[in-house]
Design an enzyme around this catalytic site. Structure first.
Site, PDB file in Angstrom:
ATOM      1  N   HIS A   1       0.824  -1.205   0.000  1.00 15.22           N
ATOM      2  CA  HIS A   1       0.000   0.000   0.000  1.00 15.22           C
ATOM      3  C   HIS A   1       0.860   1.258   0.000  1.00 15.22           C
ATOM      4  O   HIS A   1       0.577   2.224  -0.703  1.00 15.22           O
ATOM      5  CB  HIS A   1      -0.934   0.011   1.217  1.00 15.22           C
ATOM      6  CG  HIS A   1      -2.235  -0.683   0.941  1.00 15.22           C
ATOM      7  ND1 HIS A   1      -2.332  -2.050   0.861  1.00 15.22           N
ATOM      8  CD2 HIS A   1      -3.474  -0.195   0.690  1.00 15.22           C
ATOM      9  CE1 HIS A   1      -3.590  -2.369   0.590  1.00 15.22           C
ATOM     10  NE2 HIS A   1      -4.300  -1.265   0.472  1.00 15.22           N
TER      11      HIS A   1
ATOM     12  N   LYS B   1     -10.407  -7.707   7.497  1.00 15.32           N
ATOM     13  CA  LYS B   1     -11.113  -7.986   8.749  1.00 15.32           C
ATOM     14  C   LYS B   1     -11.096  -6.758   9.633  1.00 15.32           C
ATOM     15  O   LYS B   1     -10.150  -5.990   9.630  1.00 15.32           O
ATOM     16  CB  LYS B   1     -10.479  -9.182   9.472  1.00 15.32           C
ATOM     17  CG  LYS B   1      -9.093  -8.934  10.046  1.00 15.32           C
ATOM     18  CD  LYS B   1      -8.639 -10.085  10.931  1.00 15.32           C
ATOM     19  CE  LYS B   1      -7.155 -10.057  11.211  1.00 15.32           C
ATOM     20  NZ  LYS B   1      -6.809  -9.661  12.573  1.00 15.32           N
TER      21      LYS B   1
END
Lengths: 279, 166
Positions: free
Chosen positions: B28, B93
């Site tokens: 990222h 999650k």
């Protein structure tokens, strides 16, 4: 003097890394199965069943229970009458490297915490206790970092009451919320110094969930109360509700100073993994 | 691509078949830097699905190792930028920051949850895996996965509604 070779330790550590990462701890699996039976929330029940299925697939297909095969934490209880030939710490790290490679586990350790780099398997974090006797007890505890990141330490005043401690623990579980793979196992260390309370909190996770407890005494009572209150939070498996937010609360204590009361909380995700051997 | 993604509501369960890309913290960071510097990205983000996952090594005879989701909130600071650059969906999650929900609504994206801590189970839904970028990151490299009936739960829908805020 009993002699144990570093090579024997290397092999033992290698086997323990594989066992811990592939086979879910029996007490954790038992607690999950119990929770799945008792759970009334439909979504929560379905997730608990998936977690139990996952453990069985991991074991039968030799896959890691979780892709986060953790930072390998190794606990040694070295009998004072044991003489180790060879380099102990090197043997442990070589054991971790061989076990992690053979078990197709994940490289999750960067050599430099600030400047990172390509991840490898080692070094492990090694805790050593010197105990009486002529045996060597080795425990490998692969600690995932989703839950490790939720650790909290608070230095309470010595006059703090149990209600304040309980609130701190419950708030810390609330703060972990859905992120760290609930249902959790909550390890708590109370006493000693700041660093020692953190070590106790981690060691608390090595004790069997629930089952190892004596039914009487103030501490088991506190563990049960906390478990019941945590399970009223409604976080549930994956944070999607239900009455299974924690599988157990384990507290370890140690004497402390008149001026303080350190409390540390170390959470484990539902994949509570550790394996032990006595040489 | 997610068919009819705008019709999905927080809490809906979906079985997804198609292509997803793994990316977590360091990937990222690199993607965000490349976007900021207007450099070419190693994957086409337009309509893409990113799975916050760093799998274990692949055992012999398997497509992939254990491959469950990692904690999504660590990617929050990069997500609005990636959505702006065309990212359609994320799988992970846990909860997300408010600015992520807002960005999902603005760019009509979707955030999915999948079974957390169930990497062995989830590996069964992966039919192909190919390393496509940043091999020096090891498990944090970007892998292109072809999945079949991969189980998802809508965490934040395209209206910005979250499963955790009910």
């Amino acid at each position: 003097m009993r002699i144990i070779s570093a090579d024997k330790i290397r092999k033992a550590v290698s086997d323990l890394c594989i066992k811990a990462n592939l086979i879910l701890r029996e007490d954790a699996l038992f607690a999950l199965k119990q929770a799945a039976t008792k759970e009334t929330n439909k979504k929560a029940k379905k997730i608990l069943r998936a977690i139990i299925d996952n453990a069985s697939i991991a074991e039968s297909e030799k896959l890691a229970i979780c892709q986060d095969t953790g930072m390998p934490v190794v606990f040694l209880e070295i009998g004072q009458d044991v003489k180790i030939t060879g380099n102990l710490i090197q043997a442990i790290n070589r054991g971790v490297e061989s076990g992690y490679a053979k078990g197709y586990l994940r490289s999750s350790i960067v050599k430099d915490p600030l400047f990172r780099g390509k991840p490898g398997y080692t070094p492990a974090v090694v805790h050593r206790d010197i105990v009486e006797g002529s045996k060597l007890k080795i425990t490998v505890f692969p600690k995932g970092f989703g839950c490790e990141n939720k650790t909290q330490l608070k230095m309470f005043k010595p006059v703090a009451n149990i209600a304040e401690i309980k609130k701190f623990i419950i708030d810390a579980v609330k703060a972990a919320g859905p992120d760290a793979c609930p249902p959790y196992v909550v390890g708590v260390g109370i006493g000693g110094t700041a660093d020692y309370a953190c070590l106790l909190a981690k060691k608390a996770l090595l004790r069997k969930i629930q089952k190892g407890l004596s039914p009487k005494g103030a501490l088991p009572e506190l563990e049960r109360e906390l478990l019941s209150e945590i399970n009223k939070l409604g976080i549930g498996p994956m944070g999607l509700g239900g009455k299974t937010t924690a599988l157990g609360v384990n507290i370890e204590t140690y004497p402390t100073h008149i001026a303080g009361m350190p409390v540390c909380l170390n959470i484990s995700c539902h994949a509570l993994r550790s394996a032990t051997v006595i040489l | 691509m997610i068919p009819n993604s705008e019709k999905l509501k927080a809490g809906d369960e979906v079985l997804f078949s198609g292509t997803i890309y793994t990316a977590r913290d360091q990937a990222h960071k690199r993607l965000a830097k490349a976007i900021a510097n207007k450099k070419k990205l190693p994957i086409n983000l337009k309509g893409a699905i990113i799975y916050y996952c760093g799998p274990t090594a692949t055992p012999k005879g398997k497509v992939i190792g254990s491959c469950g989701p990692t904690t999504s909130s660590r990617m929050d600071e990069f997500t609005p930028l990636l959505l702006k650059a065309g990212l359609k969906a994320m799988i992970g999650k846990g909860s997300r920051a408010a600015e992520v929900s807002r960005a999902i609504k603005k760019y009509k994206g979707v955030y999915f949850l999948t079974y957390a801590g169930c990497g062995a189970l989830l590996s069964k839904y992966v039919k192909r895996a190919k390393l496509v970028a940043y091999p020096d990151l090891g498990p944090e490299a970007i892998y292109k996965l072809e999945v079949k009936y991969f189980p998802l739960i809508v965490g934040i829908d395209s209206k910005g509604r979250s499963i955790y805020e009910k």
